[in-house]
Design a protein around this motif. Structure first.
Motif, PDB file in Angstrom:
ATOM      1  N   ASN A  52      18.497   4.302   5.880  1.00  0.00           N
ATOM      2  CA  ASN A  52      18.561   5.644   6.462  1.00  0.00           C
ATOM      3  C   ASN A  52      17.399   6.477   5.930  1.00  0.00           C
ATOM      4  OD1 ASN A  52      19.500   7.449   4.171  1.00  0.00           O
ATOM      5  ND2 ASN A  52      21.167   5.939   4.184  1.00  0.00           N
ATOM      6  N   ALA A  53      17.022   7.484   6.702  1.00  0.00           N
ATOM      7  CA  ALA A  53      15.824   8.287   6.416  1.00  0.00           C
ATOM      8  C   ALA A  53      15.966   9.184   5.196  1.00  0.00           C
ATOM      9  CB  ALA A  53      15.456   9.123   7.640  1.00  0.00           C
ATOM     10  N   SER A  54      17.167   9.370   4.682  1.00  0.00           N
ATOM     11  CA  SER A  54      17.327  10.218   3.495  1.00  0.00           C
ATOM     12  C   SER A  54      17.461   9.406   2.206  1.00  0.00           C
ATOM     13  CB  SER A  54      18.537  11.135   3.665  1.00  0.00           C
ATOM     14  OG  SER A  54      19.719  10.370   3.822  1.00  0.00           O
ATOM     15  N   ALA A  55      17.419   8.079   2.310  1.00  0.00           N
ATOM     16  CA  ALA A  55      17.526   7.222   1.123  1.00  0.00           C
ATOM     17  C   ALA A  55      16.260   7.331   0.270  1.00  0.00           C
ATOM     18  CB  ALA A  55      17.761   5.778   1.539  1.00  0.00           C
ATOM     19  N   THR A  56      16.385   6.974  -0.980  1.00  0.00           N
ATOM     20  CA  THR A  56      15.271   7.005  -1.927  1.00  0.00           C
ATOM     21  C   THR A  56      14.113   6.146  -1.429  1.00  0.00           C
ATOM     22  OG1 THR A  56      16.829   7.247  -3.740  1.00  0.00           O
ATOM     23  CG2 THR A  56      14.621   6.487  -4.316  1.00  0.00           C
ATOM     24  N   ILE A  57      12.893   6.675  -1.546  1.00  0.00           N
ATOM     25  CA  ILE A  57      11.688   5.912  -1.188  1.00  0.00           C
ATOM     26  C   ILE A  57      11.340   5.021  -2.372  1.00  0.00           C
ATOM     27  CG2 ILE A  57       9.237   6.044  -0.621  1.00  0.00           C
ATOM     28  CD1 ILE A  57       9.847   8.772   0.705  1.00  0.00           C
ATOM     29  N   LEU A  58      11.311   3.712  -2.129  1.00  0.00           N
ATOM     30  CA  LEU A  58      10.971   2.742  -3.171  1.00  0.00           C
ATOM     31  C   LEU A  58       9.466   2.582  -3.323  1.00  0.00           C
ATOM     32  CD1 LEU A  58      13.574  -0.035  -2.268  1.00  0.00           C
ATOM     33  CD2 LEU A  58      13.754   1.718  -4.058  1.00  0.00           C
ATOM     34  N   THR A  59       8.751   2.620  -2.201  1.00  0.00           N
ATOM     35  CA  THR A  59       7.294   2.506  -2.196  1.00  0.00           C
ATOM     36  C   THR A  59       6.774   2.957  -0.842  1.00  0.00           C
ATOM     37  OG1 THR A  59       5.435   1.027  -2.745  1.00  0.00           O
ATOM     38  CG2 THR A  59       7.151   0.112  -1.344  1.00  0.00           C
ATOM     39  N   LYS A  60       5.460   3.142  -0.760  1.00  0.00           N
ATOM     40  CA  LYS A  60       4.791   3.433   0.520  1.00  0.00           C
ATOM     41  C   LYS A  60       3.831   2.291   0.792  1.00  0.00           C
ATOM     42  CE  LYS A  60       4.712   8.425   1.059  1.00  0.00           C
ATOM     43  NZ  LYS A  60       5.012   8.561   2.463  1.00  0.00           N
ATOM     44  N   LEU A  61       3.886   1.762   2.004  1.00  0.00           N
ATOM     45  CA  LEU A  61       2.960   0.706   2.403  1.00  0.00           C
ATOM     46  C   LEU A  61       1.732   1.353   3.018  1.00  0.00           C
ATOM     47  CD1 LEU A  61       5.429  -1.782   4.124  1.00  0.00           C
ATOM     48  CD2 LEU A  61       4.795  -1.612   1.707  1.00  0.00           C
ATOM     49  N   PRO A  62       0.538   0.851   2.704  1.00  0.00           N
ATOM     50  CA  PRO A  62      -0.668   1.437   3.286  1.00  0.00           C
ATOM     51  C   PRO A  62      -0.701   1.218   4.796  1.00  0.00           C
ATOM     52  CG  PRO A  62      -1.194  -0.609   2.164  1.00  0.00           C
ATOM     53  CD  PRO A  62       0.250  -0.308   1.862  1.00  0.00           C
ATOM     54  N   GLN A  63      -1.389   2.119   5.485  1.00  0.00           N
ATOM     55  CA  GLN A  63      -1.497   1.998   6.937  1.00  0.00           C
ATOM     56  C   GLN A  63      -2.231   0.708   7.303  1.00  0.00           C
ATOM     57  OE1 GLN A  63      -3.899   4.893   8.970  1.00  0.00           O
ATOM     58  NE2 GLN A  63      -2.635   4.761  10.797  1.00  0.00           N
ATOM     59  N   GLU A  64      -3.357   0.480   6.676  1.00  0.00           N
ATOM     60  CA  GLU A  64      -4.146  -0.738   6.909  1.00  0.00           C
ATOM     61  C   GLU A  64      -4.915  -1.065   5.642  1.00  0.00           C
ATOM     62  OE1 GLU A  64      -6.674   0.190  10.246  1.00  0.00           O
ATOM     63  OE2 GLU A  64      -5.274  -0.747  11.617  1.00  0.00           O
ATOM     64  N   ALA A  65      -5.250  -2.330   5.482  1.00  0.00           N
ATOM     65  CA  ALA A  65      -6.127  -2.754   4.400  1.00  0.00           C
ATOM     66  C   ALA A  65      -7.361  -3.375   5.046  1.00  0.00           C
ATOM     67  CB  ALA A  65      -5.420  -3.769   3.509  1.00  0.00           C
ATOM     68  N   GLY A  66      -8.523  -3.114   4.520  1.00  0.00           N
ATOM     69  CA  GLY A  66      -9.762  -3.628   5.093  1.00  0.00           C
ATOM     70  C   GLY A  66     -10.441  -2.567   5.931  1.00  0.00           C
ATOM     71  N   GLU A  67     -11.509  -2.988   6.608  1.00  0.00           N
ATOM     72  CA  GLU A  67     -12.286  -2.044   7.413  1.00  0.00           C
ATOM     73  C   GLU A  67     -12.622  -2.619   8.778  1.00  0.00           C
ATOM     74  OE1 GLU A  67     -15.754  -0.694   5.315  1.00  0.00           O
ATOM     75  OE2 GLU A  67     -14.682  -0.579   3.423  1.00  0.00           O
TER      76      GLU A  67
END
Length: 190
Positions: A52-67
């Motif tokens: 659910n959207a109110s649960a604790t955030i464990l981590t954030k994943l990057p949008q993209e890696a590389g170029e």
């Protein structure tokens, strides 16, 4: 006891999938395929402790890696689904770049299904999550195959199958169960 050992191993494996953090309810589906993020937010994708959207955030994943053409979003294993959320683990980045692949989150954690995508490598859209279930439609055209279908919404998953609404290149919308799901962003999975 020896003849029950395989059953006990299978049950303990299923329980391990839903181990902490974040309890899984009895309504969670058990799934087994790979996927990757599709999140336009430059701040990244939240991985939460519960579905659910109110649960604790464990981590954030990057949008993209590389170029440029070598920019790829994180890939992961999907091990469960509940109410519009995927339970994920083993998130990796730098899958195809000059740097070696590395795991950035072992998990498990929950991510909104709206921010997840995968390609489809099996042409059969089925009535149920079973390889012998009735085929509703074939995901092929004169110049396109199943990997050209765009997943619009994921409704559930079961094992290697996902219940999806998708759009084919001819503009038709379909709903049903698909398998042959692949998180690889460079080529189709076998």
């Amino acid at each position: 006891m020896r003849r029950f050992a395989p059953i006990l191993i299978a049950l303990s494996s299923a329980v391990a999938i839903f181990a902490a953090p974040g309890p899984a309810s009895a309504t969670a589906s058990v799934c087994s395929f790979t996927a990757h993020t599709w999140d336009p937010d430059p701040a990244g994708t939240n991985v939460r402790s519960e579905p659910n959207a109110s649960a604790t955030i464990l981590t954030k994943l990057p949008q993209e890696a590389g170029e440029g053409d070598a920019a790829f979003s994180p890939e992961f294993e999907v091990v469960g689904y509940e109410n519009g959320w995927f339970r994920i683990r083993n998130v990796a980045v730098d899958q195809y770049g000059e740097r070696p692949e590395r795991t950035i989150f072992e998990g498990p954690g929950w991510i909104s299904a709206k921010l997840v995508t995968f390609s489809i490598n099996n042409p059969h859209l089925r009535e149920a999550p079973d390889p012998s279930a009735r085929i509703l439609t074939e995901l092929v055209g004169d110049d396109w195959g199943p990997d050209s279908a765009t997943v619009r919404k994921v409704h559930d998953c079961s094992g290697t199958f996902a219940d999806v609404t998708l759009e084919t290149p001819d503009g038709a919308e379909h709903r049903g169960w698909v398998t042959g799901l692949c998180g690889n962003q460079v080529t189709t999975c076998p």
